[in-house]
Write a protein that holds these residues in place. Sequence first.
Motif, PDB file in Angstrom:
ATOM      1  N   ILE A  12       0.822  -1.211   0.000  1.00 38.20           N
ATOM      2  CA  ILE A  12       0.000   0.000   0.000  1.00 38.20           C
ATOM      3  C   ILE A  12       0.858   1.264   0.000  1.00 38.20           C
ATOM      4  N   SER A  13       2.131   1.123  -0.300  1.00 37.21           N
ATOM      5  CA  SER A  13       3.028   2.285  -0.249  1.00 37.21           C
ATOM      6  C   SER A  13       2.598   3.396  -1.205  1.00 37.21           C
ATOM      7  N   GLY A  14       1.947   3.067  -2.299  1.00 34.86           N
ATOM      8  CA  GLY A  14       1.509   4.078  -3.254  1.00 34.86           C
ATOM      9  C   GLY A  14       0.031   4.388  -3.167  1.00 34.86           C
ATOM     10  N   ALA A  15      -0.639   3.880  -2.116  1.00 42.84           N
ATOM     11  CA  ALA A  15      -2.083   4.076  -1.986  1.00 42.84           C
ATOM     12  C   ALA A  15      -2.418   5.545  -1.761  1.00 42.84           C
ATOM     13  N   SER A  16      -3.525   5.960  -2.353  1.00 48.88           N
ATOM     14  CA  SER A  16      -3.985   7.338  -2.225  1.00 48.88           C
ATOM     15  C   SER A  16      -5.174   7.376  -1.267  1.00 48.88           C
ATOM     16  N   PHE A  17      -4.932   7.828  -0.041  1.00 51.36           N
ATOM     17  CA  PHE A  17      -5.971   7.881   0.984  1.00 51.36           C
ATOM     18  C   PHE A  17      -6.757   9.180   0.870  1.00 51.36           C
ATOM     19  N   VAL A  18      -8.074   9.076   1.027  1.00 50.61           N
ATOM     20  CA  VAL A  18      -8.954  10.245   1.024  1.00 50.61           C
ATOM     21  C   VAL A  18      -9.735  10.268   2.331  1.00 50.61           C
ATOM     22  N   LYS A  19     -10.139  11.467   2.764  1.00 52.47           N
ATOM     23  CA  LYS A  19     -10.878  11.633   4.010  1.00 52.47           C
ATOM     24  C   LYS A  19     -12.377  11.659   3.742  1.00 52.47           C
ATOM     25  N   ALA A  20     -13.141  11.168   4.710  1.00 54.83           N
ATOM     26  CA  ALA A  20     -14.597  11.299   4.693  1.00 54.83           C
ATOM     27  C   ALA A  20     -14.950  12.218   5.840  1.00 54.83           C
ATOM     28  N   CYS A  21     -15.456  13.361   5.523  1.00 52.39           N
ATOM     29  CA  CYS A  21     -15.776  14.329   6.568  1.00 52.39           C
ATOM     30  C   CYS A  21     -17.235  14.741   6.466  1.00 52.39           C
ATOM     31  N   GLY A  22     -17.919  14.677   7.583  1.00 48.49           N
ATOM     32  CA  GLY A  22     -19.280  15.161   7.636  1.00 48.49           C
ATOM     33  C   GLY A  22     -19.339  16.560   8.200  1.00 48.49           C
ATOM     34  N   GLY A  23     -18.220  17.064   8.626  1.00 44.08           N
ATOM     35  CA  GLY A  23     -18.161  18.378   9.244  1.00 44.08           C
ATOM     36  C   GLY A  23     -16.819  19.020   9.000  1.00 44.08           C
ATOM     37  N   PRO A  24     -16.346  19.822   9.943  1.00 44.98           N
ATOM     38  CA  PRO A  24     -15.108  20.568   9.738  1.00 44.98           C
ATOM     39  C   PRO A  24     -13.826  19.739   9.879  1.00 44.98           C
ATOM     40  N   CYS A  25     -13.927  18.515  10.297  1.00 49.44           N
ATOM     41  CA  CYS A  25     -12.756  17.626  10.446  1.00 49.44           C
ATOM     42  C   CYS A  25     -11.733  18.162  11.443  1.00 49.44           C
ATOM     43  N   THR A  26     -12.177  18.826  12.461  1.00 46.30           N
ATOM     44  CA  THR A  26     -11.238  19.333  13.465  1.00 46.30           C
ATOM     45  C   THR A  26     -10.779  18.238  14.411  1.00 46.30           C
ATOM     46  N   GLU A  27     -11.528  17.158  14.502  1.00 45.90           N
ATOM     47  CA  GLU A  27     -11.184  16.045  15.385  1.00 45.90           C
ATOM     48  C   GLU A  27     -10.392  14.966  14.665  1.00 45.90           C
ATOM     49  N   GLY A  28     -10.140  15.142  13.403  1.00 44.80           N
ATOM     50  CA  GLY A  28      -9.489  14.105  12.620  1.00 44.80           C
ATOM     51  C   GLY A  28     -10.517  13.335  11.836  1.00 44.80           C
ATOM     52  N   CYS A  29     -10.081  12.659  10.851  1.00 47.00           N
ATOM     53  CA  CYS A  29     -11.001  11.949   9.966  1.00 47.00           C
ATOM     54  C   CYS A  29     -10.506  10.552   9.665  1.00 47.00           C
ATOM     55  N   VAL A  30     -11.447   9.716   9.348  1.00 46.99           N
ATOM     56  CA  VAL A  30     -11.136   8.388   8.842  1.00 46.99           C
ATOM     57  C   VAL A  30     -10.678   8.563   7.404  1.00 46.99           C
ATOM     58  N   THR A  31      -9.655   7.825   7.005  1.00 46.40           N
ATOM     59  CA  THR A  31      -9.169   7.866   5.630  1.00 46.40           C
ATOM     60  C   THR A  31      -9.350   6.498   4.999  1.00 46.40           C
ATOM     61  N   LEU A  32      -9.566   6.472   3.696  1.00 47.04           N
ATOM     62  CA  LEU A  32      -9.812   5.225   2.987  1.00 47.04           C
ATOM     63  C   LEU A  32      -9.052   5.235   1.672  1.00 47.04           C
ATOM     64  N   ALA A  33      -8.498   4.084   1.325  1.00 46.84           N
ATOM     65  CA  ALA A  33      -7.818   3.927   0.037  1.00 46.84           C
ATOM     66  C   ALA A  33      -8.200   2.582  -0.554  1.00 46.84           C
ATOM     67  N   ARG A  34      -8.440   2.571  -1.839  1.00 46.74           N
ATOM     68  CA  ARG A  34      -8.644   1.299  -2.541  1.00 46.74           C
ATOM     69  C   ARG A  34      -7.250   0.733  -2.790  1.00 46.74           C
ATOM     70  N   ILE A  35      -7.032  -0.507  -2.358  1.00 59.44           N
ATOM     71  CA  ILE A  35      -5.699  -1.108  -2.505  1.00 59.44           C
ATOM     72  C   ILE A  35      -5.713  -2.335  -3.402  1.00 59.44           C
ATOM     73  N   GLY A  36      -6.858  -2.636  -3.972  1.00 63.04           N
ATOM     74  CA  GLY A  36      -7.012  -3.771  -4.867  1.00 63.04           C
ATOM     75  C   GLY A  36      -8.436  -3.820  -5.367  1.00 63.04           C
ATOM     76  N   GLU A  37      -8.724  -4.805  -6.211  1.00 60.74           N
ATOM     77  CA  GLU A  37     -10.062  -4.912  -6.796  1.00 60.74           C
ATOM     78  C   GLU A  37     -11.145  -5.036  -5.732  1.00 60.74           C
ATOM     79  N   ASP A  38     -10.912  -5.796  -4.693  1.00 58.77           N
ATOM     80  CA  ASP A  38     -11.894  -6.018  -3.641  1.00 58.77           C
ATOM     81  C   ASP A  38     -11.267  -5.771  -2.274  1.00 58.77           C
ATOM     82  N   SER A  39     -10.394  -4.761  -2.199  1.00 55.88           N
ATOM     83  CA  SER A  39      -9.683  -4.538  -0.943  1.00 55.88           C
ATOM     84  C   SER A  39      -9.469  -3.053  -0.671  1.00 55.88           C
ATOM     85  N   TRP A  40      -9.505  -2.738   0.625  1.00 56.77           N
ATOM     86  CA  TRP A  40      -9.463  -1.358   1.093  1.00 56.77           C
ATOM     87  C   TRP A  40      -8.569  -1.243   2.317  1.00 56.77           C
TER      88      TRP A  40
END
Length: 74
Positions: A12-40
């Motif tokens: 996952i060294s080249g994975a591109s993580f994106v944040k999901a924010c429902g608000g201002p993200c001042t508390e930090g956010c969960v990040t998600l990256a697709r790392i394969g056809e059926d994997s995250w």
Amino acid sequence: MLDGSDLYALDISGASFVKACGGPCTEGCVTLARIGEDSWALGDSKRPDAHPLRFTTAELDAAGIDPARFRVSV
């Protein structure tokens, strides 16, 4: 279908993580990256040095995590 050991064998060294924010993200956010056809990889922006957890699409769905919320297509 991938199992846990297969997921953690993926590079996952080249994975591109994106944040999901429902608000201002001042508390930090969960990040998600697709790392394969059926994997995250799910990370924490407040803990960038922590290793992301890895899931299949079915596991994300079972946990109620929708990749569309991260603007990532399934």
